[in-house]
Design an enzyme around this catalytic site. Structure first.
Site, PDB file in Angstrom:
ATOM      1  N   SER A 134       0.817  -1.212   0.000  1.00 22.00           N
ATOM      2  CA  SER A 134       0.000   0.000   0.000  1.00 22.00           C
ATOM      3  C   SER A 134       0.851   1.262   0.000  1.00 22.00           C
ATOM      4  O   SER A 134       1.929   1.302   0.606  1.00 22.00           O
ATOM      5  CB  SER A 134      -0.868   0.002   1.262  1.00 22.00           C
ATOM      6  OG  SER A 134      -1.521   1.239   1.399  1.00 22.00           O
ATOM      7  N   TYR A 158      -1.668  -0.270  10.717  1.00 21.11           N
ATOM      8  CA  TYR A 158      -1.928  -0.913   9.413  1.00 21.11           C
ATOM      9  C   TYR A 158      -0.680  -0.782   8.530  1.00 21.11           C
ATOM     10  O   TYR A 158      -0.191  -1.768   7.958  1.00 21.11           O
ATOM     11  CB  TYR A 158      -3.147  -0.251   8.754  1.00 21.11           C
ATOM     12  CG  TYR A 158      -3.328  -0.613   7.303  1.00 21.11           C
ATOM     13  CD1 TYR A 158      -3.597  -1.928   6.918  1.00 21.11           C
ATOM     14  CD2 TYR A 158      -3.237   0.360   6.293  1.00 21.11           C
ATOM     15  CE1 TYR A 158      -3.762  -2.257   5.567  1.00 21.11           C
ATOM     16  CE2 TYR A 158      -3.412   0.037   4.959  1.00 21.11           C
ATOM     17  CZ  TYR A 158      -3.668  -1.272   4.603  1.00 21.11           C
ATOM     18  OH  TYR A 158      -3.825  -1.598   3.269  1.00 21.11           O
ATOM     19  N   LYS A 162       2.045  -3.667   7.011  1.00 23.38           N
ATOM     20  CA  LYS A 162       2.384  -3.836   5.593  1.00 23.38           C
ATOM     21  C   LYS A 162       3.893  -3.701   5.380  1.00 23.38           C
ATOM     22  O   LYS A 162       4.498  -4.443   4.608  1.00 23.38           O
ATOM     23  CB  LYS A 162       1.648  -2.801   4.731  1.00 23.38           C
ATOM     24  CG  LYS A 162       0.159  -3.046   4.611  1.00 23.38           C
ATOM     25  CD  LYS A 162      -0.135  -4.218   3.685  1.00 23.38           C
ATOM     26  CE  LYS A 162      -1.610  -4.501   3.566  1.00 23.38           C
ATOM     27  NZ  LYS A 162      -1.925  -5.727   2.847  1.00 23.38           N
TER      28      LYS A 162
HETATM   29  P1  NAD Z   1     -11.261  -6.360   1.289  1.00 25.77           P
HETATM   30  O1  NAD Z   1     -11.455  -6.273   2.747  1.00 25.77           O
HETATM   31  O2  NAD Z   1     -12.410  -6.107   0.395  1.00 25.77           O
HETATM   32  O3  NAD Z   1     -10.624  -7.781   0.908  1.00 25.77           O
HETATM   33  C1  NAD Z   1      -9.802  -8.512   1.789  1.00 25.77           C
HETATM   34  C2  NAD Z   1     -10.311  -9.936   1.797  1.00 25.77           C
HETATM   35  O4  NAD Z   1      -9.518 -10.710   2.710  1.00 25.77           O
HETATM   36  C3  NAD Z   1     -11.763 -10.050   2.262  1.00 25.77           C
HETATM   37  O5  NAD Z   1     -12.495 -10.874   1.368  1.00 25.77           O
HETATM   38  C4  NAD Z   1     -11.661 -10.698   3.648  1.00 25.77           C
HETATM   39  O6  NAD Z   1     -12.802 -11.471   3.957  1.00 25.77           O
HETATM   40  C5  NAD Z   1     -10.394 -11.517   3.476  1.00 25.77           C
HETATM   41  N1  NAD Z   1      -9.732 -11.844   4.742  1.00 25.77           N
HETATM   42  C6  NAD Z   1      -9.493 -11.003   5.796  1.00 25.77           C
HETATM   43  N2  NAD Z   1      -8.850 -11.676   6.782  1.00 25.77           N
HETATM   44  C7  NAD Z   1      -8.663 -12.947   6.339  1.00 25.77           C
HETATM   45  C8  NAD Z   1      -8.064 -14.100   6.896  1.00 25.77           C
HETATM   46  N3  NAD Z   1      -7.524 -14.079   8.123  1.00 25.77           N
HETATM   47  N4  NAD Z   1      -8.045 -15.247   6.175  1.00 25.77           N
HETATM   48  C9  NAD Z   1      -8.610 -15.283   4.929  1.00 25.77           C
HETATM   49  N5  NAD Z   1      -9.196 -14.215   4.355  1.00 25.77           N
HETATM   50  C10 NAD Z   1      -9.219 -13.055   5.048  1.00 25.77           C
HETATM   51  O7  NAD Z   1     -10.057  -5.358   0.921  1.00 25.77           O
HETATM   52  P2  NAD Z   1      -9.488  -4.899  -0.498  1.00 25.77           P
HETATM   53  O8  NAD Z   1      -9.765  -3.451  -0.631  1.00 25.77           O
HETATM   54  O9  NAD Z   1      -9.905  -5.823  -1.559  1.00 25.77           O
HETATM   55  O10 NAD Z   1      -7.931  -5.040  -0.205  1.00 25.77           O
HETATM   56  C11 NAD Z   1      -7.180  -6.188  -0.586  1.00 25.77           C
HETATM   57  C12 NAD Z   1      -5.740  -6.000  -0.139  1.00 25.77           C
HETATM   58  O11 NAD Z   1      -5.217  -4.798  -0.688  1.00 25.77           O
HETATM   59  C13 NAD Z   1      -5.587  -5.875   1.388  1.00 25.77           C
HETATM   60  O12 NAD Z   1      -4.423  -6.591   1.769  1.00 25.77           O
HETATM   61  C14 NAD Z   1      -5.401  -4.385   1.591  1.00 25.77           C
HETATM   62  O13 NAD Z   1      -4.629  -4.118   2.730  1.00 25.77           O
HETATM   63  C15 NAD Z   1      -4.663  -3.978   0.323  1.00 25.77           C
HETATM   64  N6  NAD Z   1      -4.861  -2.561  -0.038  1.00 25.77           N
HETATM   65  C16 NAD Z   1      -6.130  -2.069  -0.174  1.00 25.77           C
HETATM   66  C17 NAD Z   1      -6.299  -0.719  -0.476  1.00 25.77           C
HETATM   67  C18 NAD Z   1      -7.684  -0.119  -0.595  1.00 25.77           C
HETATM   68  O14 NAD Z   1      -7.805   1.097  -0.451  1.00 25.77           O
HETATM   69  N7  NAD Z   1      -8.731  -0.900  -0.861  1.00 25.77           N
HETATM   70  C19 NAD Z   1      -5.195   0.116  -0.657  1.00 25.77           C
HETATM   71  C20 NAD Z   1      -3.925  -0.422  -0.547  1.00 25.77           C
HETATM   72  C21 NAD Z   1      -3.766  -1.778  -0.227  1.00 25.77           C
HETATM   73  N1  UFG Z   2     -12.106  12.385   2.778  1.00 26.25           N
HETATM   74  C1  UFG Z   2     -13.075  13.314   3.092  1.00 26.25           C
HETATM   75  N2  UFG Z   2     -14.231  12.884   3.683  1.00 26.25           N
HETATM   76  C2  UFG Z   2     -14.482  11.570   3.938  1.00 26.25           C
HETATM   77  C3  UFG Z   2     -13.478  10.620   3.611  1.00 26.25           C
HETATM   78  C4  UFG Z   2     -12.307  11.067   3.034  1.00 26.25           C
HETATM   79  O1  UFG Z   2     -12.878  14.509   2.872  1.00 26.25           O
HETATM   80  O2  UFG Z   2     -15.549  11.241   4.491  1.00 26.25           O
HETATM   81  C5  UFG Z   2     -10.863  12.829   2.116  1.00 26.25           C
HETATM   82  C6  UFG Z   2      -9.611  12.534   2.916  1.00 26.25           C
HETATM   83  O3  UFG Z   2      -9.332  13.553   3.819  1.00 26.25           O
HETATM   84  C7  UFG Z   2      -8.580  12.422   1.778  1.00 26.25           C
HETATM   85  C8  UFG Z   2      -9.369  11.840   0.611  1.00 26.25           C
HETATM   86  O4  UFG Z   2     -10.750  12.116   0.913  1.00 26.25           O
HETATM   87  O5  UFG Z   2      -8.130  13.697   1.404  1.00 26.25           O
HETATM   88  C9  UFG Z   2      -9.206  10.348   0.445  1.00 26.25           C
HETATM   89  O6  UFG Z   2      -9.473   9.705   1.687  1.00 26.25           O
HETATM   90  P1  UFG Z   2      -9.675   8.120   1.802  1.00 26.25           P
HETATM   91  O7  UFG Z   2     -10.008   7.823   3.221  1.00 26.25           O
HETATM   92  O8  UFG Z   2     -10.603   7.648   0.737  1.00 26.25           O
HETATM   93  O9  UFG Z   2      -8.241   7.544   1.397  1.00 26.25           O
HETATM   94  P2  UFG Z   2      -6.801   7.748   2.066  1.00 26.25           P
HETATM   95  O10 UFG Z   2      -5.897   8.285   1.004  1.00 26.25           O
HETATM   96  O11 UFG Z   2      -6.879   8.499   3.338  1.00 26.25           O
HETATM   97  O12 UFG Z   2      -6.388   6.266   2.435  1.00 26.25           O
HETATM   98  C10 UFG Z   2      -6.692   5.137   1.618  1.00 26.25           C
HETATM   99  C11 UFG Z   2      -6.771   3.916   2.517  1.00 26.25           C
HETATM  100  C12 UFG Z   2      -5.417   3.607   3.069  1.00 26.25           C
HETATM  101  C13 UFG Z   2      -4.443   3.445   1.945  1.00 26.25           C
HETATM  102  C14 UFG Z   2      -4.410   4.683   1.099  1.00 26.25           C
HETATM  103  C15 UFG Z   2      -3.484   4.499  -0.063  1.00 26.25           C
HETATM  104  O13 UFG Z   2      -7.702   4.121   3.560  1.00 26.25           O
HETATM  105  O14 UFG Z   2      -5.455   2.413   3.792  1.00 26.25           O
HETATM  106  O15 UFG Z   2      -5.713   4.965   0.614  1.00 26.25           O
HETATM  107  O16 UFG Z   2      -3.769   3.311  -0.723  1.00 26.25           O
HETATM  108  F1  UFG Z   2      -3.208   3.231   2.441  1.00 26.25           F
END
Ligand code: NAD
Ligand code: UFG
Length: 352
Positions: A134, A158, A162
């Protein structure tokens, strides 16, 4: 065509990636405990891929990455005798605020879960891995756009979990480099994944009140929430609201397919890549684009900044383009249109 294990394959990014991989001809085993997802997402993936529910090309195992027994079931679940050739590891917990309140949970699932997956991979002779990292690793970036060489300085549990997995992967890669079967690893640092498959059949289905901007905005547009709070109107950005690099989840899914192809085709390596568009959009731009795409008003108020936010995070996306021949092709308008197709077609998500 490869047999792949997809951990967390029922989740937001996992389900879209499963679809892209099935369409590319791969066979998948999904291991997911449905802690933050529903099996319904995979039923819809099968529909979109035009495969029957009994298809051998997608096996679903309800199980936990921390359980050796569940991992053994997953590694033993491939049709034929070729075994799992590569793993895409999405499973994990991802809510920043929750990680501050429950660090043990985050270190357990994200770090201990990854450790037990890696041990199972070694035991089953599978050393090809794509890992969901991430942009959160960069904390408050000193230089924007952010290159992969920027300092790793996470600011919450978190992010720490990572960063620890990234380090573990580097250690394992180094330890096996001179062996007969070195590891091939891609650490993919996602920026802000949003949007949905254009069919509107699969998308993001957060539990409770969304923390992230996109799902919140789309729930305001559908009338589930009254108004958006914009966290800060005094950031040093063009319109004063925070800027992020939003990436369409289908572009991200295609990035995984490209990373897997490169890993399996090239000599063993440890790839570390930003997956983003390289373009920043402000909160107010998102509000206006979503309003236009949905035809619904998105009322908002500007409130004080949220603790822990950075003014702007945007990827330097050039390395992924150079190494994978991949780049994003979908615009903010596409993200809003497809996100709205999902939200309006499934006002309560998968109804889990
Ligand atoms: P998500 O929560 O939709 O998907 C994660 C999946 O993992 C879910 O289906 C959940 O049920 C499963 N899971 C959780 N714990 C588990 C366990 N112990 N055993 C088996 N399965 C388990 O999240 P996502 O947005 O699809 O994210 C996927 C990956 O990408 C995550 O590792 C997250 O940290 C990373 N990531 C997400 C974002 C984002 O903004 N969505 C950004 C950067 C990185
Ligand atoms: N924001 C608002 N109002 C809201 C939610 C968000 O103004 O209700 C703003 C935040 O301040 C930020 C932007 O919208 O400026 C994006 O916010 P998000 O919460 O959607 O995303 P972030 O960039 O804060 O973080 C997300 C995930 C992190 C991840 C990161 C980069 O939550 O876990 O993207 O992948 F690490």
């Amino acid at each position: 065509m490869a047999h792949l294990l997809i951990t967390g394959g029922a989740g937001f990014i996992g389900s879209h990636t499963c679809l892209v991989l099935l369409e590319a001809g791969h066979s998948l085993v999904v291991l997911d405990n449905f802690a933050n997802s529903s099996p319904e997402s995979l039923i819809r993936v099968l529909e979109l891929a035009e495969l029957g529910f009994e298809s051998e090309r997608l096996r679903v195992i309800e199980g936990d990455i921390r359980s050796e027994a569940d991992l053994n079931r997953a590694f033993g679940a491939t049709p034929g005798s070729t075994g799992i050739e590569a793993v895409i590891h999405f499973a994990g917990l991802k809510a920043v605020g929750e990680s501050v309140a429950h660090p043990l949970r985050y270190w357990d699932v994200n770090l201990a879960g990854s450790r037990s997956l890696l041990a199972a991979m070694e035991a089953h002779g599978c050393r090809n891995l794509v890992f969901s990292s991430s942009a959160t690793l960069y904390g408050y970036p000193e230089v924007v756009p952010i290159a992969e060489t920027a300092p790793i300085q996470p600011i919450n549990p978190y992010g720490h979990s990572k960063a620890a997995v990234e380090q573990l992967l580097a250690d394992l890669y180094g330890a096996r480099l001179q062996s007969q079967t070195p590891w091939r690893i891609a650490r993919l640092r996602y920026f802000n994944p949003v949007g949905a498959h254009p069919s509107g059949r699969i998308g993001e289905d957060p539990n409770g009140t969304p923390n992230n901007l996109f799902p919140f905005v789309s729930q305001v547009a559908i009338g589930r929430r009254k108004q958006l709070q914009v966290f800060g109107g005094d950031w040093p950005t063009a319109d004063g609201s925070g800027v992020r690099d939003y990436i369409h989840v289908m572009d991200l899914a295609e990035g995984h397919r490209a990373a897997l192809d490169v890993l399996l085709a090239e000599p063993p390596q440890l790839l570390t890549l930003n997956l983003g568009s390289g373009q920043g959009h402000s909160v107010l731009e998102v509000v206006s684009a979503f309003g236009a795409a949905s035809g619904q008003p998105v009322p908002y108020e500007i409130v004080p900044r949220r603790a822990g936010d950075a003014a702007a995070t945007v990827a330097d996306a050039s390395l992924a383009h150079g190494r994978l021949g991949w780049r994003t092709s979908r615009t903010l308008q596409d993200m809003c249109r497809d996100g709205w197709a999902w939200q309006s077609g499934n006002p309560k998500g998968y109804g889990k």
